[in-house]
Design an enzyme around this catalytic site. Structure first.
Site, PDB file in Angstrom:
ATOM      1  N   GLU A 239      42.009  54.326  83.929  1.00 35.77           N
ATOM      2  CA  GLU A 239      42.687  54.241  83.059  1.00 35.77           C
ATOM      3  C   GLU A 239      42.460  53.108  82.373  1.00 35.77           C
ATOM      4  O   GLU A 239      43.315  52.578  81.456  1.00 35.77           O
ATOM      5  CB  GLU A 239      44.153  54.319  83.611  1.00 35.77           C
ATOM      6  CG  GLU A 239      44.536  53.100  84.632  1.00 35.77           C
ATOM      7  CD  GLU A 239      45.755  53.128  84.996  1.00 35.77           C
ATOM      8  OE1 GLU A 239      46.711  52.909  84.101  1.00 35.77           O
ATOM      9  OE2 GLU A 239      46.136  53.116  86.147  1.00 35.77           O
TER      10      GLU A 239
ATOM     11  N   SER B  38      58.780  51.210  87.700  1.00 39.13           N
ATOM     12  CA  SER B  38      57.857  51.885  88.251  1.00 39.13           C
ATOM     13  C   SER B  38      58.023  52.039  89.762  1.00 39.13           C
ATOM     14  O   SER B  38      57.728  53.036  90.526  1.00 39.13           O
ATOM     15  CB  SER B  38      56.546  51.109  87.855  1.00 39.13           C
ATOM     16  OG  SER B  38      56.473  49.820  88.691  1.00 39.13           O
TER      17      SER B  38
ATOM     18  N   SER C 285      51.502  56.592  86.760  1.00 42.09           N
ATOM     19  CA  SER C 285      52.644  56.234  86.077  1.00 42.09           C
ATOM     20  C   SER C 285      52.838  56.919  84.860  1.00 42.09           C
ATOM     21  O   SER C 285      51.774  57.715  84.379  1.00 42.09           O
ATOM     22  CB  SER C 285      52.567  54.612  85.689  1.00 42.09           C
ATOM     23  OG  SER C 285      52.912  53.928  86.624  1.00 42.09           O
TER      24      SER C 285
ATOM     25  N   CYS D 125      47.021  55.989  87.433  1.00 47.39           N
ATOM     26  CA  CYS D 125      46.318  55.729  88.493  1.00 47.39           C
ATOM     27  C   CYS D 125      46.122  57.029  89.385  1.00 47.39           C
ATOM     28  O   CYS D 125      45.411  57.092  90.423  1.00 47.39           O
ATOM     29  CB  CYS D 125      47.010  54.722  89.383  1.00 47.39           C
ATOM     30  SG  CYS D 125      47.701  53.208  88.890  1.00 47.39           S
TER      31      CYS D 125
ATOM     32  N   HIS E 244      48.954  55.525  97.517  1.00 46.43           N
ATOM     33  CA  HIS E 244      48.543  54.471  96.327  1.00 46.43           C
ATOM     34  C   HIS E 244      49.075  53.097  96.446  1.00 46.43           C
ATOM     35  O   HIS E 244      50.293  52.848  96.859  1.00 46.43           O
ATOM     36  CB  HIS E 244      48.997  54.972  95.172  1.00 46.43           C
ATOM     37  CG  HIS E 244      48.868  54.371  93.987  1.00 46.43           C
ATOM     38  ND1 HIS E 244      47.673  53.887  93.598  1.00 46.43           N
ATOM     39  CD2 HIS E 244      49.774  54.058  92.967  1.00 46.43           C
ATOM     40  CE1 HIS E 244      47.844  53.046  92.348  1.00 46.43           C
ATOM     41  NE2 HIS E 244      48.858  53.114  91.969  1.00 46.43           N
TER      42      HIS E 244
HETATM   43  N1  COA Z   1      58.548  34.823 100.683  1.00 47.44           N
HETATM   44  C1  COA Z   1      58.468  36.175 100.794  1.00 47.44           C
HETATM   45  N2  COA Z   1      58.687  37.231 100.240  1.00 47.44           N
HETATM   46  C2  COA Z   1      59.381  37.098  98.891  1.00 47.44           C
HETATM   47  C3  COA Z   1      59.425  35.769  98.685  1.00 47.44           C
HETATM   48  C4  COA Z   1      59.109  34.501  99.609  1.00 47.44           C
HETATM   49  N3  COA Z   1      59.188  33.165  99.112  1.00 47.44           N
HETATM   50  N4  COA Z   1      59.972  35.458  97.337  1.00 47.44           N
HETATM   51  C5  COA Z   1      59.966  36.871  96.897  1.00 47.44           C
HETATM   52  N5  COA Z   1      59.654  37.587  97.972  1.00 47.44           N
HETATM   53  C6  COA Z   1      59.716  39.101  97.719  1.00 47.44           C
HETATM   54  C7  COA Z   1      60.858  39.735  97.168  1.00 47.44           C
HETATM   55  O1  COA Z   1      61.881  39.813  98.000  1.00 47.44           O
HETATM   56  C8  COA Z   1      60.339  41.027  96.855  1.00 47.44           C
HETATM   57  O2  COA Z   1      60.133  41.920  97.970  1.00 47.44           O
HETATM   58  P1  COA Z   1      61.152  43.372  98.208  1.00 47.44           P
HETATM   59  O3  COA Z   1      60.569  44.124  96.967  1.00 47.44           O
HETATM   60  O4  COA Z   1      60.579  43.810  99.295  1.00 47.44           O
HETATM   61  O5  COA Z   1      62.669  42.869  98.050  1.00 47.44           O
HETATM   62  C9  COA Z   1      58.777  40.854  96.402  1.00 47.44           C
HETATM   63  O6  COA Z   1      58.695  39.486  97.110  1.00 47.44           O
HETATM   64  C10 COA Z   1      58.747  40.770  95.053  1.00 47.44           C
HETATM   65  O7  COA Z   1      59.585  39.955  94.393  1.00 47.44           O
HETATM   66  P2  COA Z   1      60.508  40.294  93.066  1.00 47.44           P
HETATM   67  O8  COA Z   1      61.201  39.176  92.718  1.00 47.44           O
HETATM   68  O9  COA Z   1      60.742  41.707  93.039  1.00 47.44           O
HETATM   69  O10 COA Z   1      58.944  40.257  91.953  1.00 47.44           O
HETATM   70  P3  COA Z   1      58.690  40.222  90.631  1.00 47.44           P
HETATM   71  O11 COA Z   1      60.196  40.503  89.807  1.00 47.44           O
HETATM   72  O12 COA Z   1      58.179  38.897  90.246  1.00 47.44           O
HETATM   73  O13 COA Z   1      57.672  41.353  90.283  1.00 47.44           O
HETATM   74  C11 COA Z   1      56.924  43.637  90.502  1.00 47.44           C
HETATM   75  C12 COA Z   1      57.302  42.566  91.083  1.00 47.44           C
HETATM   76  C13 COA Z   1      56.201  44.515  91.417  1.00 47.44           C
HETATM   77  C14 COA Z   1      58.081  44.213  89.510  1.00 47.44           C
HETATM   78  C15 COA Z   1      55.770  43.079  89.729  1.00 47.44           C
HETATM   79  O14 COA Z   1      54.840  42.701  90.331  1.00 47.44           O
HETATM   80  C16 COA Z   1      55.002  44.139  88.700  1.00 47.44           C
HETATM   81  O15 COA Z   1      55.745  44.465  87.551  1.00 47.44           O
HETATM   82  N6  COA Z   1      53.888  44.699  89.119  1.00 47.44           N
HETATM   83  C17 COA Z   1      53.145  45.643  88.000  1.00 47.44           C
HETATM   84  C18 COA Z   1      54.001  47.000  88.508  1.00 47.44           C
HETATM   85  C19 COA Z   1      53.577  47.974  89.563  1.00 47.44           C
HETATM   86  O16 COA Z   1      52.591  47.384  90.185  1.00 47.44           O
HETATM   87  N7  COA Z   1      54.446  48.754  89.837  1.00 47.44           N
HETATM   88  C20 COA Z   1      54.023  49.588  91.284  1.00 47.44           C
HETATM   89  C21 COA Z   1      54.297  51.170  90.941  1.00 47.44           C
HETATM   90  S1  COA Z   1      52.730  51.658  89.959  1.00 47.44           S
END
Ligand code: COA
Length: 392
Positions: free
Chosen positions: A80, A202, A305, A112, A234
């Site tokens: 992709e 996502s 996605s 993916c 995945h």
């Molecule tokens: N210690 C341990 N864990 C911690 C932490 C710390 N100090 N601070 C935050 N976390 C955890 C959160 O609780 C969360 O866990 P949970 O989802 O089990 O609740 C995780 O870390 C991520 O934190 P979050 O605040 O949700 O992260 P974010 O808003 O910065 O972004 C994604 C997370 C996944 C949305 C982001 O990385 C993203 O957009 N990724 C790309 C898209 C993707 O990969 N999608 C997946 C489907 S294809």
């Protein structure tokens, strides 16, 4: 019926690596958020002379060295992060590897999920003619905007698989469960080098596709959940697979612990998201790290996605341990060269328009390199390492 599946597979990644602890410190984020919250430690970053083509060729090279090219009439390249809107990246790989002229070569795209579509198609080609073998290559560079929530989930890597009758590693069983729904959770417009992503959406789209695909798998006559010995999902970041197993447990009412998938995480924690290759890097990790898989059934879930999903199963073949590549894969991962944040950011923003000739600096120590752009076309070449190791 002839058994068909993955006869061998190999993984390749980039020259450079960025440590997520450094990224966290720079962003003023607790590193545990990345290590535990996302389940990621580092991310592979391509040099200016690496891309999906060089990684894909690098991954396929050891398969050809081990098994030769006899019977290979098809190369399916899944990505992709394509390098051309028209020409398949597989054709560059075909030339670099010196594959036979009598071949069909094509590129697959659906986020993916593309590699799973390629794998299923490969099974079909071999079912029509069991003498044929199909080279499936998945290769991607995951790139999000600097400073975005997705940044620590970037990565790069490729997995090549040789699909054949009477496979030595994993027989793919015929039943599949599939799911499709038009959803704007992640996409990359034609004029953008980074993906547009609604991270939260996502996550729910992934989990929705999993349960829909599971129900379809069951309706199509798939085995019961208790007959699946390991799970491999995945992994856009490895924590996502933990969420998925929990979701599947809730959906089916079964008790499913993370021990059933723990061995799938080792490589993806290091590589970061490899998009199409991610599921198969998880599979490589499982086969390399779990000594007790012979005869066991693996449940695999592929997500793309946009969004589609597929749940299918495979039976691990006796003697699979003899084909493992743990040492060389770990050496490749450990051998990556640390990239500091300023250099990483410079590479991230580098753009080379196709209407300007450009010579890529020689950095990679891999077998193949992207030499640059000449007369509007991308040019690739074998490095001294590549020429020292002819495919067959
Ligand atoms: N210690 C341990 N864990 C911690 C932490 C710390 N100090 N601070 C935050 N976390 C955890 C959160 O609780 C969360 O866990 P949970 O989802 O089990 O609740 C995780 O870390 C991520 O934190 P979050 O605040 O949700 O992260 P974010 O808003 O910065 O972004 C994604 C997370 C996944 C949305 C982001 O990385 C993203 O957009 N990724 C790309 C898209 C993707 O990969 N999608 C997946 C489907 S294809």
């Amino acid at each position: 019926m002839t058994s068909i599946g993955i006869h061998d597979l190999a993984l390749a990644t980039t020259h450079h690596v960025v440590d997520l602890a450094e990224l966290a410190e720079d962003a003023g984020v607790d590193p545990a958020k990345y290590h535990i919250g996302l389940g990621q430690d580092r991310m592979s970053v391509p040099t200016a002379d690496e891309d999906i083509v060089t990684m894909g060729a690098e991954a396929a090279l050891p398969l050809l060295q081990r098994h030769g090219t006899d019977g290979i009439r098809t190369l399916l390249f899944a990505t992709e992060s394509g390098v051309d809107q028209s020409k398949s990246a597989g054709l560059f790989v075909h030339e670099l590897l010196g594959l036979p002229r009598t071949m069909r070569v094509v590129e697959f795209k659906q986020a993916c999920y593309g590699a799973t579509a390629a794998l299923q198609s490969a099974l079909g080609f071999v079912a029509r003619n069991p003498q044929e073998r199909v080279l499936v290559i998945s290769s991607d560079v995951a790139r999000y905007e600097l400073g975005s929530a997705g940044e620590p989930t970037q990565g790069a890597g490729a997995v090549a698989m040789l699909v054949a009758a009477d496979p030595a590693l994993l027989e793919i069983e015929p039943v599949s469960g599939v799911a499709a729904r038009d959803v704007d959770d992640f996409w990359r417009p034609n004029d953008s080098t980074t993906a547009v992503v609604d991270g939260r959406l996502s996550l729910t789209a992934y989990l929705g596709a999993l349960t829909t695909a599971w129900d379809d798998f069951t309706a199509a006559g798939g085995v019961g959940i208790e007959q699946i010995d390991r799970f491999c999902f995945h992994q856009p970041f490895t924590k996502m697979a933990r969420k998925a197993l929990t979701g599947l447990a809730q959906h089916t009412g079964a008790t499913l612990t993370d021990e059933l998938q723990e061995a799938t995480f080792a490589y993806n924690r290091e590589l970061g998201n490899t998009y199409t290759a991610s599921l198969y890097a998880g599979l490589a990790s499982l086969l390399d790290h779990d000594d007790d898989l012979a005869g066991r059934r693996i449940g695999l879930f592929s997500y793309g996605s946009g969004a589609v999903g597929e749940f299918f199963t495979g039976l691990v073949r006796p003697g699979y341990q003899q084909l493992r590549r743990r040492e060389s894969t770990e050496a490749q991962i450990a051998g990556r060269v640390r990239l500091g944040l300023p250099a990483y950011r410079e590479l991230h923003g580098a753009e080379h328009p196709s209407d300007t000739d450009w010579e890529a600096p020689s950095v990679t120590e891999g077998a193949f390199r992207f030499a640059g752009i000449r007369d509007r076309a991308r040019r690739y070449e074998a490095t001294p390492v590549g020429t020292a190791q002819p495919p067959v």
